[in-house]
Scaffold this motif. Structure first.
Motif, PDB file in Angstrom:
ATOM      1  N   ASN A   1      20.838  24.797  55.204  1.00  0.00           N
ATOM      2  CA  ASN A   1      19.320  24.195  54.715  1.00  0.00           C
ATOM      3  C   ASN A   1      19.370  23.722  53.212  1.00  0.00           C
ATOM      4  N   VAL A   2      19.776  24.676  52.481  1.00  0.00           N
ATOM      5  CA  VAL A   2      19.812  24.146  51.014  1.00  0.00           C
ATOM      6  C   VAL A   2      20.844  23.234  50.609  1.00  0.00           C
ATOM      7  N   LEU A   3      21.938  23.132  51.234  1.00  0.00           N
ATOM      8  CA  LEU A   3      22.991  22.013  50.847  1.00  0.00           C
ATOM      9  C   LEU A   3      22.403  20.709  51.436  1.00  0.00           C
ATOM     10  N   ARG A   4      21.551  20.856  52.504  1.00  0.00           N
ATOM     11  CA  ARG A   4      21.082  19.530  53.049  1.00  0.00           C
ATOM     12  C   ARG A   4      20.285  18.617  52.049  1.00  0.00           C
ATOM     13  N   ILE A   5      19.549  19.507  51.212  1.00  0.00           N
ATOM     14  CA  ILE A   5      18.506  19.010  50.277  1.00  0.00           C
ATOM     15  C   ILE A   5      19.663  17.986  49.077  1.00  0.00           C
ATOM     16  N   LEU A   6      20.872  18.535  49.121  1.00  0.00           N
ATOM     17  CA  LEU A   6      21.904  17.729  48.375  1.00  0.00           C
ATOM     18  C   LEU A   6      22.470  16.591  48.777  1.00  0.00           C
ATOM     19  N   GLY A   7      22.263  16.454  50.083  1.00  0.00           N
ATOM     20  CA  GLY A   7      22.919  15.651  51.021  1.00  0.00           C
ATOM     21  C   GLY A   7      24.073  15.915  51.564  1.00  0.00           C
ATOM     22  N   LEU A   8      24.247  17.306  51.617  1.00  0.00           N
ATOM     23  CA  LEU A   8      25.734  17.790  51.975  1.00  0.00           C
ATOM     24  C   LEU A   8      25.519  18.177  53.269  1.00  0.00           C
ATOM     25  N   ARG A   9      26.265  17.869  54.275  1.00  0.00           N
ATOM     26  CA  ARG A   9      26.049  18.248  55.737  1.00  0.00           C
ATOM     27  C   ARG A   9      27.640  18.931  56.099  1.00  0.00           C
ATOM     28  N   PRO A  10      27.509  19.953  57.159  1.00  0.00           N
ATOM     29  CA  PRO A  10      28.960  20.441  57.506  1.00  0.00           C
ATOM     30  C   PRO A  10      29.543  19.371  58.063  1.00  0.00           C
ATOM     31  N   TRP A  11      29.372  18.395  58.882  1.00  0.00           N
ATOM     32  CA  TRP A  11      30.043  17.562  59.432  1.00  0.00           C
ATOM     33  C   TRP A  11      30.696  16.347  58.523  1.00  0.00           C
ATOM     34  N   LYS A  12      30.026  16.155  57.647  1.00  0.00           N
ATOM     35  CA  LYS A  12      30.040  14.893  56.636  1.00  0.00           C
ATOM     36  C   LYS A  12      31.116  15.327  55.643  1.00  0.00           C
ATOM     37  N   LYS A  13      32.044  14.437  55.491  1.00  0.00           N
ATOM     38  CA  LYS A  13      32.808  14.468  54.327  1.00  0.00           C
ATOM     39  C   LYS A  13      32.289  13.975  53.091  1.00  0.00           C
ATOM     40  N   HIS A  14      32.237  14.565  51.953  1.00  0.00           N
ATOM     41  CA  HIS A  14      31.422  14.141  50.872  1.00  0.00           C
ATOM     42  C   HIS A  14      32.528  13.355  49.568  1.00  0.00           C
ATOM     43  N   SER A  15      32.109  12.624  49.135  1.00  0.00           N
ATOM     44  CA  SER A  15      33.051  11.829  48.203  1.00  0.00           C
ATOM     45  C   SER A  15      33.602  12.780  47.035  1.00  0.00           C
ATOM     46  N   THR A  16      32.719  13.719  46.500  1.00  0.00           N
ATOM     47  CA  THR A  16      33.460  14.622  45.536  1.00  0.00           C
ATOM     48  C   THR A  16      34.143  15.807  46.296  1.00  0.00           C
ATOM     49  N   PHE A  17      33.408  16.431  47.064  1.00  0.00           N
ATOM     50  CA  PHE A  17      33.613  17.793  47.692  1.00  0.00           C
ATOM     51  C   PHE A  17      34.612  17.896  48.886  1.00  0.00           C
ATOM     52  N   GLY A  18      34.618  16.488  49.600  1.00  0.00           N
ATOM     53  CA  GLY A  18      35.489  16.588  50.560  1.00  0.00           C
ATOM     54  C   GLY A  18      34.882  17.276  51.838  1.00  0.00           C
ATOM     55  N   ASP A  19      35.720  18.013  52.414  1.00  0.00           N
ATOM     56  CA  ASP A  19      34.946  18.755  53.572  1.00  0.00           C
ATOM     57  C   ASP A  19      34.462  20.107  52.960  1.00  0.00           C
ATOM     58  N   VAL A  20      33.035  19.890  52.993  1.00  0.00           N
ATOM     59  CA  VAL A  20      32.098  20.817  52.325  1.00  0.00           C
ATOM     60  C   VAL A  20      32.372  22.235  53.117  1.00  0.00           C
ATOM     61  N   ARG A  21      32.328  22.278  54.231  1.00  0.00           N
ATOM     62  CA  ARG A  21      32.336  23.433  55.123  1.00  0.00           C
ATOM     63  C   ARG A  21      33.818  24.211  54.829  1.00  0.00           C
ATOM     64  N   LYS A  22      34.790  23.511  54.845  1.00  0.00           N
ATOM     65  CA  LYS A  22      35.926  24.177  54.521  1.00  0.00           C
ATOM     66  C   LYS A  22      36.040  24.647  52.969  1.00  0.00           C
ATOM     67  N   LEU A  23      35.506  24.037  52.054  1.00  0.00           N
ATOM     68  CA  LEU A  23      35.327  24.531  50.681  1.00  0.00           C
ATOM     69  C   LEU A  23      34.633  25.634  50.755  1.00  0.00           C
ATOM     70  N   ILE A  24      33.319  25.708  51.467  1.00  0.00           N
ATOM     71  CA  ILE A  24      32.647  26.973  51.119  1.00  0.00           C
ATOM     72  C   ILE A  24      33.249  28.148  51.991  1.00  0.00           C
ATOM     73  N   THR A  25      33.692  28.007  53.211  1.00  0.00           N
ATOM     74  CA  THR A  25      33.965  29.024  54.179  1.00  0.00           C
ATOM     75  C   THR A  25      35.474  29.304  53.863  1.00  0.00           C
ATOM     76  N   GLU A  26      36.217  28.515  53.375  1.00  0.00           N
ATOM     77  CA  GLU A  26      37.761  28.857  53.194  1.00  0.00           C
ATOM     78  C   GLU A  26      38.047  28.853  51.586  1.00  0.00           C
ATOM     79  N   GLU A  27      37.876  27.848  51.061  1.00  0.00           N
ATOM     80  CA  GLU A  27      38.522  28.111  49.830  1.00  0.00           C
ATOM     81  C   GLU A  27      37.741  28.929  48.606  1.00  0.00           C
ATOM     82  N   PHE A  28      36.496  28.680  48.735  1.00  0.00           N
ATOM     83  CA  PHE A  28      35.731  29.612  47.784  1.00  0.00           C
ATOM     84  C   PHE A  28      35.986  31.129  48.331  1.00  0.00           C
ATOM     85  N   VAL A  29      36.087  31.371  49.605  1.00  0.00           N
ATOM     86  CA  VAL A  29      36.492  32.839  50.152  1.00  0.00           C
ATOM     87  C   VAL A  29      37.894  33.154  49.405  1.00  0.00           C
TER      88      VAL A  29
END
Lengths: 325, 266
Positions: free
Chosen positions: A216-244
């Motif tokens: 919900n918070v990330l949506r405000i920044l225009g980030l969605r779990p299914w959308k690839k972002h130009s800077t972050f790439g796969d956001v879901r992977k980033l926060i659930t895997e890489e940051f972990v």
């Protein structure tokens, strides 16, 4: 930030290594004046460990008895890692290598640790032995000690054993705890910003943040779990895997909930590297409010800042990073 | 710091923080390095005069010498930007990357590297690299996976991608030049002007000598009739502009305004 209280936070491993070295270990060369100056510089195990991010976590009293065990445990782990049958460390073996070779190994280990840290990968003791120390494992304590020294003197970094249980080391800044080096060297900022956003959410909630809340918070920044972002790439992977993986976040299943849901907590590394006050400053900046708009959190942040300052009375003086230990 | 002041006499917290941050970022452009230096002074020694960057770095390097590491300065091949990285002089192989990548990933990099070095343009196409996926050492890798790995290389600044083709990032050249020259002594190309490793550049169509684009820019600066330094034939290529940090800064300021807006949202 209750997640990491389980982590064992030993005093600087080099201090232990120094003490056991002065007592035992045949075949440890080292530079001519090194052991003596070591003993002078590093206090004994009785004094509580001092290090800015670790101060809240340290527990001086139970440390003393376990210290004898640590170097041996690590030595054993090293030997197990090599699948050898060699018994204890004190066994007389082949002639010690030339000091120059140990020095070279220390340099290799220094670089290895720096690169691992640069990549935000775990510095795992068995890996250190396998990848760098190799056949010099009998002298790994001496090598480690020298590496720690170099890292402290040249880089202002402490090579700290952060978890005896998992045999993980990490590089901790020995310099004055600074606001996240907000030199805004741009390509770092977005990642840090994203991470801070999530950490702040968790902090403000006071407990784990459900994945749905985070999105919900990330949506405000225009980030969605299914959308690839130009800077972050796969956001879901980033926060659930890489940051972990980097230990900045914990991602766990919520117990007893069907269908399965997950929640985020602060990771041990976040607790070490990021202060509550930094979170408050971040919140203030992002929401353009005074940090006191979150009164109980702000109070907590103040408490933590005070505790850190008390643990580090010399925080504002130019520091001799070596004498810190 | 009593123990070895004679060796480390000039290592202060300013230098230490600088090294920490330089290491954290891997490779930085000169403009960022200057900002970094100023930041470190501001944090630890507010009143001191900021030393000239070249001297600052040379001082640090004199300390690093005994550790076989160095802050190396290079120049990007495509537009002549100065870049800096902390490099390890002791290892001459790409084992530097070894801690980041699996065996098959490292081998993929080696294959890409070979193709890049052998190519005429300094670029290897994605297709050609991916076709070598079956020959990789280690665990079997599918083409889809290899595409992802190539992107990892780009993100970590080992490779640059342009329109589906890959070449070496300035950082890779900085860190691996020695390794590359030793491993591919026959295939390697060298710039006639600066004598360093050349991956991308311009070449004389008559005698075949090569020059880096920034070297071309400097050599032929304000020369209306550029001629090959070796065979004196007319130089047929467009002469690029010499890199001007001032112009960059102005362009960078308008870029960073947009950037800071973005990071505020984060």
């Amino acid at each position: 930030m209750s997640e990491q209280s389980k982590d064992v936070c030993d005093p600087n491993f080099a201090a232990e290594a120094c003490n056991s070295e002065v007592h035992s270990s045949p075949g440890v060369p080292g530079g001519p004046s090194l052991p003596a100056s070591q003993a002078a510089i590093f206090p004994g195990p009785e004094s509580p460990p001092v290090g800015p991010p670790d101060a809240p976590l340290a527990s001086p009293a139970p440390q003393a008895p376990s210290e004898e065990g640590d170097p041996k445990a690590l030595q054993q782990a090293a030997e197990e890692g090599r699948a050898h049958q060699a018994p204890s460390a004190a066994q007389p073996g082949p002639a010690p290598p030339a000091p120059a070779q140990l020095v070279q190994k220390a340099h290799e280990l220094m670089w290895y640790v720096l690169v691992k840290d640069q990549k935000r990968m775990i510095i795992w003791f068995p890996d250190m032995v396998k990848d760098v120390i190799g056949s010099y494992k009998k002298w790994c304590r001496s090598i480690l000690r020298r590496t720690s020294l170099i890292l402290a003197r040249v880089f202002g970094l402490h090579l700290r054993l952060t978890s005896l249980h998992t045999m993980e080391f990490s590089l901790v800044k020995a310099l004055e705890p600074e606001e996240l080096d907000r030199v805004a060297l741009s390509n770092r900022m977005p990642m840090t910003g994203l991470l801070l956003m999530i950490l702040s959410l968790i902090y403000v909630k006071g407990r784990g943040a459900r994945e749905s809340a985070v999105w919900n918070v990330l949506r405000i920044l225009g980030l969605r779990p299914w959308k690839k972002h130009s800077t972050f790439g796969d956001v879901r992977k980033l926060i659930t895997e890489e940051f972990v993986q980097q230990n900045y976040l914990k991602y766990q299943r919520v117990p007893h909930v069907e269908p399965p849901e997950y929640e985020f907590f602060w990771g041990s590394r976040a607790s070490r590297e990021i202060t509550k006050m930094q979170i408050m400053e971040f919140l203030a900046r992002v929401f353009k409010k005074d940090p006191q708009a979150w009164p109980s959190r702000y109070r907590e942040a103040l408490e933590e800042a005070r505790a850190l300052r008390e643990a580090n009375p010399t925080a504002h003086c130019p520091r001799n990073s070596v004498s810190e230990d | 710091m009593q123990g070895s002041t004679r060796r480390m006499g000039i290592m202060t917290d300013v230098h230490r923080r600088f090294l920490q941050l330089l290491m954290t970022h891997g490779v930085l452009e000169e403009w960022d390095v200057q900002r970094l230096q100023k930041h470190c002074y501001k944090v630890h020694d507010r009143n001191a005069t900021v030393e000239k960057l070249e001297d600052f770095i040379n001082n640090i390097n004199s300390v690093l010498e005994s550790l076989y590491i160095e802050i190396k300065k290079g120049v990007t091949e495509d537009d002549g930007r100065p870049i800096y990285a902390l490099v390890n002089l002791a290892t001459t192989s790409i084992s530097k990357m070894a801690s980041d990548f699996a065996e098959n990933e490292l081998d993929l990099f080696r294959k890409a590297l070979e193709l890049i070095i052998d190519s005429e343009t300094g670029f290897a196409s994605s297709t050609n690299i991916l076709n070598l996926v079956d020959q990789l050492k280690g665990k079997k890798m599918r083409k889809k996976e290899a595409e992802h790995v190539l992107q990892k290389f780009v993100q970590n600044k080992w490779l640059i991608e342009k329109e589906g083709e890959f070449t070496l990032h300035g950082r890779a050249i900085l860190e691996m030049e020695q390794y590359i020259r030793e491993t591919y002594p026959d295939a390697v190309k060298v710039c006639t002007i600066c004598h360093s490793l050349l991956i991308q550049g311009q070449s004389c169509e008559t005698c075949g000598i090569r020059m880096h684009l920034p070297c071309v820019a400097k050599y032929f600066q304000s020369n209306s009739e550029p001629r090959c330094p070796h065979c004196n034939d007319y130089w047929p290529h467009e002469i690029p502009e010499v890199f001007d940090p001032e112009k960059e800064r102005e362009a960078g300021i308008s870029k960073s305004n947009k950037r800071s807006l973005r990071s505020r949202q984060h």
